[in-house]
Design a protein around this motif. Structure first.
Motif, short mmCIF file in Angstrom:
data_model
loop_
_atom_site.label_atom_id
_atom_site.label_comp_id
_atom_site.label_asym_id
_atom_site.label_seq_id
_atom_site.Cartn_x
_atom_site.Cartn_y
_atom_site.Cartn_z
N ALA A 128 0.81 -1.22 0.00
CA ALA A 128 0.00 0.00 0.00
C ALA A 128 0.84 1.27 0.00
CB ALA A 128 -0.93 0.01 1.21
N GLY A 129 2.02 1.22 0.63
CA GLY A 129 2.84 2.42 0.78
C GLY A 129 4.01 2.53 -0.18
N GLY A 130 4.31 1.46 -0.88
CA GLY A 130 5.44 1.49 -1.80
C GLY A 130 6.77 1.36 -1.07
N SER A 131 7.81 1.75 -1.76
CA SER A 131 9.17 1.62 -1.26
C SER A 131 9.67 2.97 -0.78
CB SER A 131 10.07 1.09 -2.38
OG SER A 131 11.33 0.74 -1.89
N SER A 132 10.18 3.02 0.44
CA SER A 132 10.60 4.28 1.04
C SER A 132 12.00 4.16 1.64
CB SER A 132 9.62 4.69 2.14
OG SER A 132 8.31 4.83 1.61
N LEU A 133 12.63 5.31 1.83
CA LEU A 133 13.98 5.33 2.40
C LEU A 133 14.21 6.66 3.12
CD1 LEU A 133 16.91 4.21 2.71
CD2 LEU A 133 17.38 5.13 0.44
N VAL A 134 14.66 6.57 4.35
CA VAL A 134 15.20 7.72 5.07
C VAL A 134 16.71 7.51 5.03
CG1 VAL A 134 15.34 8.96 7.26
CG2 VAL A 134 13.18 7.88 6.56
N LEU A 135 17.40 8.40 4.32
CA LEU A 135 18.84 8.26 4.07
C LEU A 135 19.60 9.40 4.72
CD1 LEU A 135 21.06 6.66 2.46
CD2 LEU A 135 20.66 8.28 0.60
N THR A 136 20.67 9.06 5.40
CA THR A 136 21.54 10.07 6.00
C THR A 136 22.93 9.93 5.43
OG1 THR A 136 22.24 8.69 7.85
CG2 THR A 136 20.26 10.00 8.17
N GLY A 137 23.64 11.03 5.44
CA GLY A 137 25.03 11.00 5.00
C GLY A 137 25.75 12.24 5.48
N LYS A 138 27.08 12.16 5.44
CA LYS A 138 27.89 13.25 5.96
C LYS A 138 29.08 13.48 5.05
CE LYS A 138 29.68 14.68 10.44
NZ LYS A 138 29.89 14.26 11.83
N ARG A 139 29.37 14.77 4.81
CA ARG A 139 30.55 15.16 4.03
C ARG A 139 31.08 16.47 4.60
NH1 ARG A 139 29.29 16.46 -1.87
NH2 ARG A 139 28.92 14.24 -2.05
N ASN A 140 32.39 16.54 4.79
CA ASN A 140 33.03 17.75 5.30
C ASN A 140 32.36 18.27 6.57
OD1 ASN A 140 34.82 17.70 3.12
ND2 ASN A 140 33.42 18.89 1.85
N ALA A 144 23.36 15.51 6.01
CA ALA A 144 22.09 15.72 5.31
C ALA A 144 21.20 14.51 5.57
CB ALA A 144 22.31 15.90 3.81
N ILE A 145 19.92 14.77 5.63
CA ILE A 145 18.91 13.71 5.77
C ILE A 145 17.93 13.91 4.63
CG2 ILE A 145 17.03 12.80 7.17
CD1 ILE A 145 18.60 13.86 9.63
N VAL A 146 17.70 12.85 3.86
CA VAL A 146 16.72 12.93 2.78
C VAL A 146 15.70 11.81 2.97
CG1 VAL A 146 18.34 14.00 1.18
CG2 VAL A 146 18.09 11.53 1.15
N VAL A 147 14.49 12.07 2.52
CA VAL A 147 13.41 11.10 2.68
C VAL A 147 12.72 10.93 1.33
CG1 VAL A 147 11.25 10.56 3.87
CG2 VAL A 147 13.06 11.83 5.07
N VAL A 148 12.60 9.68 0.92
CA VAL A 148 11.86 9.33 -0.30
C VAL A 148 10.77 8.36 0.12
CG1 VAL A 148 11.98 8.25 -2.57
CG2 VAL A 148 13.90 9.65 -1.75
N VAL A 149 9.53 8.69 -0.19
CA VAL A 149 8.41 7.81 0.19
C VAL A 149 7.58 7.46 -1.04
CG1 VAL A 149 8.26 8.66 2.57
CG2 VAL A 149 6.95 9.79 0.80
N GLY A 150 7.00 6.27 -1.00
CA GLY A 150 6.00 5.88 -1.99
C GLY A 150 6.50 5.54 -3.37
N SER A 151 7.76 5.17 -3.51
CA SER A 151 8.26 4.78 -4.83
C SER A 151 7.67 3.44 -5.24
CB SER A 151 9.79 4.67 -4.83
OG SER A 151 10.37 5.93 -4.56
#
Length: 174
Positions: A128-140, A144-151
């Motif tokens: 029902a919700g699809g494929s989602s990801l809460v992704l974090t990463g660090k540089r210098n 950053a935190i990005v969120v993709v929902v419902g793919s």
């Protein structure tokens, strides 16, 4: 739980920590309110959809609210990234049987897709919700935190999250 989605483990933790899933969900909603997650309502400890025939309803949230949660989690418990950044984890049971769990975050687990800056955080999927990801990463020194929902597919989710994280970490505006 954080490396490979384990809905049963989330229920086990909820029952162990709060005595019942209902009590844990109540605490989740109270914490969400404290974090300013104004468009989130939890009804389960794991985000899994209700069983067929149930009148329980679905957990509801937004990408913005999930980003707030991720920021609070990483800010308060940065050690979680030592787990969520693992490509796989091996666990040995009490009887000596070994199990390997591969991270569902392809941007961490799959060598051809690996983003060196990525260090977490959580994937999700159901019909029902699809494929989602809460992704974090660090540089210098900047995170950053990005969120993709419902793919529709994990590949689409991963492509969008990779682009968002790359753009965020490469931005000159912050």
């Amino acid at each position: 739980l954080m490396v490979q989605s384990a809905n049963d483990v989330a229920v086990m933790f909820a029952e162990r920590i709060s005595g019942s899933t209902a009590a844990f969900v109540k605490a989740m909603n109270a914490e969400a309110k404290l974090l300013g997650m104004t468009k989130t309502v939890f009804v389960s400890p794991n985000g899994y959809p209700p069983p067929k025939g149930s009148n329980r309803g679905f957990d509801v949230s937004t990408a913005g609210d999930l980003a707030k949660l991720a920021g609070a989690l990483v800010g308060k418990y940065p050690e979680i990234l030592s787990y969520t950044s693992l490509a796989a984890v091996k666990i040995t049971s009490l009887n000596g049987e070994s199990f390997e769990y591969v991270n569902h975050n392809n941007l961490i687990a799959k060598p051809k897709m690996r983003m060196p800056e990525a260090d977490g955080l959580k994937t999700g999927y159901h019909d029902a919700g699809g494929s989602s990801l809460v992704l974090t990463g660090k540089r210098n020194g900047k995170r950053a935190i990005v969120v993709v929902v419902g793919s529709a597919k994990a590949e689409e989710r991963d492509e969008a999250a990779c682009k968002l994280l790359t753009d965020s970490l490469g931005s000159l505006s912050w």
